[in-house]
Scaffold this motif. Structure first.
Motif, PDB file in Angstrom:
ATOM      1  N   MET A   1      -7.918 -28.691   5.627  1.00  0.00           N
ATOM      2  CA  MET A   1      -8.371 -27.381   6.529  1.00  0.00           C
ATOM      3  C   MET A   1      -8.055 -25.959   5.744  1.00  0.00           C
ATOM      4  SD  MET A   1     -10.533 -27.037   8.684  1.00  0.00           S
ATOM      5  CE  MET A   1     -11.194 -26.565  10.401  1.00  0.00           C
ATOM      6  N   LYS A   2      -6.730 -25.883   5.685  1.00  0.00           N
ATOM      7  CA  LYS A   2      -6.106 -24.784   4.900  1.00  0.00           C
ATOM      8  C   LYS A   2      -6.963 -24.473   3.668  1.00  0.00           C
ATOM      9  CE  LYS A   2      -1.571 -24.847   6.897  1.00  0.00           C
ATOM     10  NZ  LYS A   2       0.027 -24.819   6.421  1.00  0.00           N
ATOM     11  N   ASP A   3      -7.154 -25.180   2.984  1.00  0.00           N
ATOM     12  CA  ASP A   3      -7.674 -24.949   1.479  1.00  0.00           C
ATOM     13  C   ASP A   3      -9.170 -24.218   1.885  1.00  0.00           C
ATOM     14  OD1 ASP A   3      -7.917 -25.319  -1.095  1.00  0.00           O
ATOM     15  OD2 ASP A   3      -9.583 -26.910  -0.868  1.00  0.00           O
ATOM     16  N   ILE A   4      -9.886 -24.813   2.905  1.00  0.00           N
ATOM     17  CA  ILE A   4     -11.192 -24.210   3.296  1.00  0.00           C
ATOM     18  C   ILE A   4     -11.049 -22.943   3.554  1.00  0.00           C
ATOM     19  CG2 ILE A   4     -13.184 -24.557   4.851  1.00  0.00           C
ATOM     20  CD1 ILE A   4     -12.789 -27.652   4.444  1.00  0.00           C
ATOM     21  N   ILE A   5     -10.190 -22.668   4.619  1.00  0.00           N
ATOM     22  CA  ILE A   5     -10.030 -21.283   5.160  1.00  0.00           C
ATOM     23  C   ILE A   5      -9.442 -20.413   4.006  1.00  0.00           C
ATOM     24  CG2 ILE A   5      -8.357 -19.761   6.778  1.00  0.00           C
ATOM     25  CD1 ILE A   5      -8.516 -22.430   8.508  1.00  0.00           C
ATOM     26  N   GLY A   6      -8.622 -20.629   3.065  1.00  0.00           N
ATOM     27  CA  GLY A   6      -8.292 -20.011   1.960  1.00  0.00           C
ATOM     28  C   GLY A   6      -9.262 -19.552   1.263  1.00  0.00           C
ATOM     29  N   LYS A   7     -10.369 -20.504   0.737  1.00  0.00           N
ATOM     30  CA  LYS A   7     -11.188 -20.249  -0.051  1.00  0.00           C
ATOM     31  C   LYS A   7     -12.366 -19.476   0.464  1.00  0.00           C
ATOM     32  CE  LYS A   7     -11.140 -24.504  -2.966  1.00  0.00           C
ATOM     33  NZ  LYS A   7     -11.679 -25.725  -3.315  1.00  0.00           N
ATOM     34  N   ASN A   8     -12.502 -19.387   1.794  1.00  0.00           N
ATOM     35  CA  ASN A   8     -13.401 -18.509   2.591  1.00  0.00           C
ATOM     36  C   ASN A   8     -12.888 -16.918   2.761  1.00  0.00           C
ATOM     37  OD1 ASN A   8     -15.521 -17.861   4.254  1.00  0.00           O
ATOM     38  ND2 ASN A   8     -14.175 -17.975   6.135  1.00  0.00           N
ATOM     39  N   GLN A   9     -11.485 -17.161   2.718  1.00  0.00           N
ATOM     40  CA  GLN A   9     -10.957 -15.747   2.703  1.00  0.00           C
ATOM     41  C   GLN A   9     -11.294 -14.943   1.289  1.00  0.00           C
ATOM     42  OE1 GLN A   9      -7.056 -16.637   4.098  1.00  0.00           O
ATOM     43  NE2 GLN A   9      -7.846 -16.024   6.242  1.00  0.00           N
ATOM     44  N   GLU A  10     -10.959 -15.968   0.192  1.00  0.00           N
ATOM     45  CA  GLU A  10     -11.161 -15.523  -1.043  1.00  0.00           C
ATOM     46  C   GLU A  10     -12.670 -14.968  -1.304  1.00  0.00           C
ATOM     47  OE1 GLU A  10     -10.837 -17.242  -5.285  1.00  0.00           O
ATOM     48  OE2 GLU A  10      -9.255 -18.072  -4.243  1.00  0.00           O
ATOM     49  N   LEU A  11     -13.447 -15.785  -0.902  1.00  0.00           N
ATOM     50  CA  LEU A  11     -14.753 -15.557  -1.019  1.00  0.00           C
ATOM     51  C   LEU A  11     -15.384 -14.094  -0.407  1.00  0.00           C
ATOM     52  CD1 LEU A  11     -17.771 -16.089  -1.860  1.00  0.00           C
ATOM     53  CD2 LEU A  11     -18.091 -17.685  -0.038  1.00  0.00           C
ATOM     54  N   ARG A  12     -14.834 -14.046   0.789  1.00  0.00           N
ATOM     55  CA  ARG A  12     -14.909 -12.679   1.473  1.00  0.00           C
ATOM     56  C   ARG A  12     -14.384 -11.543   0.916  1.00  0.00           C
ATOM     57  NH1 ARG A  12     -16.502 -13.076   7.288  1.00  0.00           N
ATOM     58  NH2 ARG A  12     -16.767 -15.338   7.974  1.00  0.00           N
ATOM     59  N   LYS A  13     -13.169 -11.659   0.437  1.00  0.00           N
ATOM     60  CA  LYS A  13     -12.400 -10.545  -0.292  1.00  0.00           C
ATOM     61  C   LYS A  13     -13.237 -10.129  -1.696  1.00  0.00           C
ATOM     62  CE  LYS A  13      -8.409  -9.011  -2.696  1.00  0.00           C
ATOM     63  NZ  LYS A  13      -9.171  -8.068  -3.696  1.00  0.00           N
ATOM     64  N   ARG A  14     -13.803 -11.349  -2.269  1.00  0.00           N
ATOM     65  CA  ARG A  14     -14.886 -10.960  -3.545  1.00  0.00           C
ATOM     66  C   ARG A  14     -15.896 -10.266  -2.878  1.00  0.00           C
ATOM     67  NH1 ARG A  14     -15.259 -16.322  -6.565  1.00  0.00           N
ATOM     68  NH2 ARG A  14     -16.367 -14.753  -8.295  1.00  0.00           N
ATOM     69  N   ILE A  15     -16.589 -10.609  -1.911  1.00  0.00           N
ATOM     70  CA  ILE A  15     -17.870  -9.839  -1.225  1.00  0.00           C
ATOM     71  C   ILE A  15     -17.603  -8.520  -1.049  1.00  0.00           C
ATOM     72  CG2 ILE A  15     -19.156  -9.866   0.336  1.00  0.00           C
ATOM     73  CD1 ILE A  15     -19.243 -13.000   0.218  1.00  0.00           C
ATOM     74  N   VAL A  16     -16.481  -8.131  -0.450  1.00  0.00           N
ATOM     75  CA  VAL A  16     -16.123  -6.823  -0.254  1.00  0.00           C
ATOM     76  C   VAL A  16     -15.815  -5.862  -1.569  1.00  0.00           C
ATOM     77  CG1 VAL A  16     -14.249  -5.550   0.984  1.00  0.00           C
ATOM     78  CG2 VAL A  16     -15.111  -7.405   2.115  1.00  0.00           C
TER      79      VAL A  16
END
Length: 50
Positions: A1-16
């Motif tokens: 679950m932590k891996d999924i959250i981390g990837k989601n946060q990374e994706l959001r940062k890349r979008i920003v």
């Protein structure tokens, strides 16, 4: 679950980051650069990072 959250946060940062870059580009106004010069600069930057 932590891996999924981390990837989601990374994706959001890349979008920003991408959104910020797009806004910066639009606010900078028109450019006199040619497509060839833009590609050359991008290739040089890419090669410098290797």
């Amino acid at each position: 679950m932590k891996d999924i959250i981390g990837k989601n946060q990374e994706l959001r940062k890349r979008i920003v980051d991408l959104n910020d870059a797009l806004i910066e580009g639009m606010e900078s106004g028109p450019s006199n650069a040619t497509i060839d010069s833009i590609w050359e600069e991008a290739i040089n930057e890419h090669n410098a990072g290797q």
